[in-house]
Design an enzyme around this catalytic site. Sequence first.
Site, PDB file in Angstrom:
ATOM      1  CD  GLU A 109      -3.055  -1.013   2.135  1.00  7.12           C
ATOM      2  OE1 GLU A 109      -4.111  -0.470   1.825  1.00  7.12           O
ATOM      3  OE2 GLU A 109      -2.822  -1.460   3.268  1.00  7.12           O
ATOM      4  CB  SER A 159      -5.228  -1.675  -1.145  1.00  6.69           C
ATOM      5  OG  SER A 159      -5.014  -0.425  -0.562  1.00  6.69           O
ATOM      6  CE1 TYR A 193      -6.842   3.434  -2.876  1.00  8.59           C
ATOM      7  CE2 TYR A 193      -6.151   1.228  -3.536  1.00  8.59           C
ATOM      8  CZ  TYR A 193      -6.455   2.150  -2.556  1.00  8.59           C
ATOM      9  OH  TYR A 193      -6.381   1.780  -1.233  1.00  8.59           O
ATOM     10  CG  ASP A 232     -13.831  -1.608   4.902  1.00  6.59           C
ATOM     11  OD1 ASP A 232     -14.258  -0.447   4.950  1.00  6.59           O
ATOM     12  OD2 ASP A 232     -12.674  -1.894   4.537  1.00  6.59           O
ATOM     13  CD  GLU A 286     -10.402  -4.201   6.306  1.00 11.89           C
ATOM     14  OE1 GLU A 286      -9.311  -4.410   6.864  1.00 11.89           O
ATOM     15  OE2 GLU A 286     -10.507  -3.591   5.228  1.00 11.89           O
ATOM     16  CG  ASN A 342      -9.604  -0.483   6.908  1.00 13.72           C
ATOM     17  OD1 ASN A 342      -8.752  -1.220   6.435  1.00 13.72           O
ATOM     18  ND2 ASN A 342     -10.885  -0.582   6.589  1.00 13.72           N
TER      19      ASN A 342
HETATM   20  N1  LIG Z   1     -16.495 -12.247   3.004  1.00 13.71           N
HETATM   21  C1  LIG Z   1     -16.652 -11.439   1.964  1.00 13.71           C
HETATM   22  N2  LIG Z   1     -17.790 -11.457   1.234  1.00 13.71           N
HETATM   23  C2  LIG Z   1     -17.936 -10.661   0.158  1.00 13.71           C
HETATM   24  N3  LIG Z   1     -17.000  -9.788  -0.281  1.00 13.71           N
HETATM   25  C3  LIG Z   1     -15.835  -9.729   0.402  1.00 13.71           C
HETATM   26  C4  LIG Z   1     -15.605 -10.547   1.549  1.00 13.71           C
HETATM   27  N4  LIG Z   1     -14.367 -10.280   2.006  1.00 13.71           N
HETATM   28  C5  LIG Z   1     -13.863  -9.338   1.189  1.00 13.71           C
HETATM   29  N5  LIG Z   1     -14.732  -8.999   0.226  1.00 13.71           N
HETATM   30  C6  LIG Z   1     -14.485  -8.002  -0.841  1.00 13.71           C
HETATM   31  O1  LIG Z   1     -13.097  -7.717  -0.866  1.00 13.71           O
HETATM   32  C7  LIG Z   1     -12.846  -6.351  -0.484  1.00 13.71           C
HETATM   33  C8  LIG Z   1     -11.594  -6.267   0.383  1.00 13.71           C
HETATM   34  O2  LIG Z   1     -11.781  -7.021   1.556  1.00 13.71           O
HETATM   35  P1  LIG Z   1     -11.278  -6.529   2.977  1.00 13.71           P
HETATM   36  O3  LIG Z   1     -11.909  -5.233   3.321  1.00 13.71           O
HETATM   37  O4  LIG Z   1     -11.497  -7.632   3.918  1.00 13.71           O
HETATM   38  O5  LIG Z   1      -9.721  -6.389   2.675  1.00 13.71           O
HETATM   39  P2  LIG Z   1      -8.636  -5.234   2.717  1.00 13.71           P
HETATM   40  O6  LIG Z   1      -7.677  -5.577   1.651  1.00 13.71           O
HETATM   41  O7  LIG Z   1      -8.124  -5.143   4.092  1.00 13.71           O
HETATM   42  O8  LIG Z   1      -9.377  -3.868   2.367  1.00 13.71           O
HETATM   43  P3  LIG Z   1      -8.953  -2.331   2.686  1.00 13.71           P
HETATM   44  O9  LIG Z   1      -8.655  -1.701   1.353  1.00 13.71           O
HETATM   45  O10 LIG Z   1     -10.200  -1.762   3.231  1.00 13.71           O
HETATM   46  O11 LIG Z   1      -7.828  -2.313   3.624  1.00 13.71           O
HETATM   47  C9  LIG Z   1     -14.099  -5.899   0.243  1.00 13.71           C
HETATM   48  O12 LIG Z   1     -14.222  -4.498   0.180  1.00 13.71           O
HETATM   49  C10 LIG Z   1     -15.174  -6.671  -0.519  1.00 13.71           C
HETATM   50  O13 LIG Z   1     -15.476  -6.046  -1.747  1.00 13.71           O
HETATM   51 MG   LIG Z   2     -11.500  -3.308   3.527  1.00 15.83          MG
END
Ligand SMILES: Nc1ncnc2c1ncn2[C@@H]1O[C@H](COP(=O)(O)OP(=O)(O)OP(=O)(O)O)[C@@H](O)[C@H]1O
Ligand SMILES: [Mg+2]
Length: 314
Positions: A15, A149, A215, A256, A268, A270
Amino acid sequence: MSEIIGVIYGGYSNEREVSLKSGEAIFNSLIKSGYKAVLIDLKRPDDLGDWSFLKQLIDNRVGSVIIAIHGTPGEDGILQGFLELSGIRYSGSSLIAAALSMDKSLAKLIFQKRGIPTPEFVTVERGYVSDSFYWKRYPAVIKPACEGSSVGVIFVDDSKKLEQAVDEMLLIYDKIIIEEMIAGDEITVGFMNDRPLPIIKIVPKSGFYDYKNKYTKDATEYIVPAPLEKSVAENVSKEAARAVKAMGVSGISRVDIILRHNKPYILEVNSIPGMTETSLLPKAADSAGYDFDSLCRWIAEDASKKPNSTHKTC
Ligand SMILES: Nc1ncnc2c1ncn2[C@@H]1O[C@H](COP(=O)(O)OP(=O)(O)OP(=O)(O)O)[C@@H](O)[C@H]1O
Ligand SMILES: [Mg+2]
């Protein structure tokens, strides 16, 4: 207003690019508001053990720091620990809250324990017997325990693809989670300390909310406040607030969520949400009456109120 604020940005995770943008946006806004600020790039894991990094903070007479690093070492407690030991105030979450919310496998155990709704999941660690053999719910999502991300998020719809994806992911990551996929509407709730901001509904024009849709300009539509019935919105904000409390995060944060049949499933929390002018949290804050500059001023004031150092995690 007279002390010098260090905006530490960059970092060395996947990131980094986003973190550079968040840091620059915060720095430019603080300068515009008349603050004295300095922008410091934390590029390499070795920087924190290198005297010259601390010297930069001392030479610039930095009184407090705004952490603008998504992922490691800004969102996982490492930089917080460094600043604690250095006796420098910093924005947002403590070491333990940052570390806990960064690790989805630990965070989700706590959500479950507290009855906060989150998709069913198992954790798989490299070198350990995998629970993935017993996984039966499809479609499923596989993701690194400590990423952001949407990097590394994969959807699979049968056990063969799951096993293959797990093997491939474990070559890159030490710890991953397998999660039940929730088909529903994607929403997010920003927080300024314990105050929930208006809910945002996220509608990617195609596919899911992956890195590209996060993005790329105009790839995703954002609706704020999300068009939800009052009772549903209240419940979403309540569950999001419970997640924030369970993680112990403070300052700005973002929860989220996927909403299925009006029930929120927390994905999660953030602790260092995106802070470019088009990021989600600034959109939500704007809808609550804080434009980007007043949001950055709020973060700076919040950081300056923190104790110099607590030297404790609990
Ligand atoms: N269990 C789930 N069911 C449906 N969609 C999901 C699920 N887990 C993740 N997603 C999809 O994947 C995306 C990223 O997941 P998550 O928020 O867990 O990860 P991240 O990489 O930590 O995101 P961030 O950019 O917020 O840090 C979510 O915004 C959603 O679109
Ligand atoms: Mg997320």
